[in-house]
Enzyme design. Sequence first.
Site, short mmCIF file in Angstrom:
data_model
loop_
_atom_site.label_atom_id
_atom_site.label_comp_id
_atom_site.label_asym_id
_atom_site.label_seq_id
_atom_site.Cartn_x
_atom_site.Cartn_y
_atom_site.Cartn_z
N LYS A 233 25.75 -28.99 -3.31
CA LYS A 233 26.04 -28.03 -2.46
C LYS A 233 27.01 -28.71 -1.23
O LYS A 233 27.07 -28.14 -0.09
CB LYS A 233 24.79 -27.25 -1.77
CG LYS A 233 24.05 -26.50 -3.03
CD LYS A 233 22.90 -25.74 -2.63
CE LYS A 233 22.08 -25.26 -3.77
NZ LYS A 233 21.14 -24.17 -3.26
N ASP B 279 15.78 -16.57 -3.72
CA ASP B 279 16.98 -17.02 -4.63
C ASP B 279 17.27 -15.87 -5.40
O ASP B 279 18.25 -15.72 -5.87
CB ASP B 279 16.30 -17.98 -5.36
CG ASP B 279 16.33 -19.47 -4.72
OD1 ASP B 279 16.93 -19.71 -4.18
OD2 ASP B 279 15.18 -20.01 -5.26
N ASN C 149 8.35 -14.64 0.85
CA ASN C 149 7.91 -15.97 0.62
C ASN C 149 7.07 -16.28 1.93
O ASN C 149 6.91 -15.54 2.97
CB ASN C 149 8.72 -17.01 0.48
CG ASN C 149 9.67 -17.44 1.43
OD1 ASN C 149 9.49 -17.82 2.80
ND2 ASN C 149 11.20 -17.15 1.22
N LYS D 271 20.46 -31.24 -5.06
CA LYS D 271 21.10 -30.09 -3.90
C LYS D 271 21.77 -30.74 -3.10
O LYS D 271 22.91 -30.29 -2.71
CB LYS D 271 19.64 -29.64 -3.37
CG LYS D 271 19.96 -28.36 -2.40
CD LYS D 271 18.65 -27.80 -1.75
CE LYS D 271 18.96 -26.60 -1.02
NZ LYS D 271 17.79 -26.02 -0.30
N LYS E 93 9.61 5.44 -2.56
CA LYS E 93 8.40 4.71 -3.02
C LYS E 93 8.08 4.67 -4.23
O LYS E 93 7.84 5.75 -4.96
CB LYS E 93 7.23 4.76 -2.19
CG LYS E 93 5.89 3.96 -2.59
CD LYS E 93 4.67 4.43 -1.85
CE LYS E 93 3.57 3.39 -2.30
NZ LYS E 93 2.31 3.98 -1.52
#
Length: 427
Positions: free
Chosen positions: A353, A289, A210, A349, A299
Amino acid sequence: MNLAGKHIVVGISSGIAAYKIPELIRLLRKCGADVKVTTTRHALEFVTDLTLQTLSGHKVYSDVFAAINDHSTEHISLPDWADAMIVAPATHDVICKMAAGVADDALTTALAAMRKPVVIAPAMNDKMYAGSAVQDALNQLASRANTYVLDCADGFLACGTNGRGRMQEPTALLEAVEAALTPNDWQGKNVLITAGPTREAIDPVRYISNHSSGKMGIALARTLLKHGADVTLVMGPTAESWTPVLYHPSMQAGHLQRIDVVSAADMYNAATAAWSTADVAILAAAVADMTPKNPADHKMKKGQDLTDSIALCETQDIARALGESKRTGQVLVGFALETDNEQQNALKKLKSKHLDYIVMNSLREQGAGFGTDTNSVTIYKQSAAGHQPSAIGESTKEGESLRLPLASKSDIAEGIISAIQPSADKD
């Protein structure tokens, strides 16, 4: 960093590292500080009076009896004016003089009258630095309440050798000055921080990741170190560079342990191991995630159907694992970066959690989120059983709301640790 309105005296002694001090003066002024300079007479062989005067905006105090001095007792008026002083470079000669109380020039007479914080940045040949005379002097100086003694860095020295004797870089010296002006209200606390992205291997060449830069986590680590905390920074792959301040071993200063990781599994293992001895954890990392279930050991070629061949599975949930193993007195802070239904998703959340706080920011806000030097957040706190989780700070119908408007990530970090500190202070 914010030093607006602070008066900083920069003391320069006669070492080759003096050539770096104009950059330190520039950085101090960029942070809003007013800077005055005092030197030993021979320091001006390495950096000119004109350069120092131009960058600081003030006359340079280098001669106790000079006719240009603003005051006849400049060595008294300068410490009275200052909020803090840094001696950089601090040579073998000046360090030993400071420890012995010798005051025989402009710099050392000013030091003798200084009762505000003093930062000492040694620089010399590695053999000189390892000598018992200077080490005894540094240990003695470190025992003084208002003195912050830095260590030397390893590297190439002007004499042509490699060793421990280099003065730390101006950015680290700036950070040390700010730390000297910051209360040690987190001293004795062990804080775990996760930061940056993770990379989930598809094959030896490709990965899933990300846009996280790790800047927010680094800002939190820097801020907590300035407040005296011992920090374990679990860092995903990032291009961000940060050299923390190195304090002399005799100093009781915040300690940093940095653990570099790559994958979500690596970060999970490092974070769960560090959590057992942590008082507080701040989970600022952007952890993947999903991860490829069976990464290839070669590869994968373009001709293959990559979309069908990459099977994904969920990664281990670090926040949930820490929340479920949390012992009495530990404080757990999560982050939620959202694009829609921000508050609803963040509060879900927070509860699911077992977090104590969650810091919510949005990609919709200009200047917040990935890769920027600024951020804007809202901090929510888990409320008592049976009540809706609420934000902290400004009273609302549902609870309290703490909104930290767009600011530098350093300022946002200060706001976050200030908000969670009352909980962190509880045993």
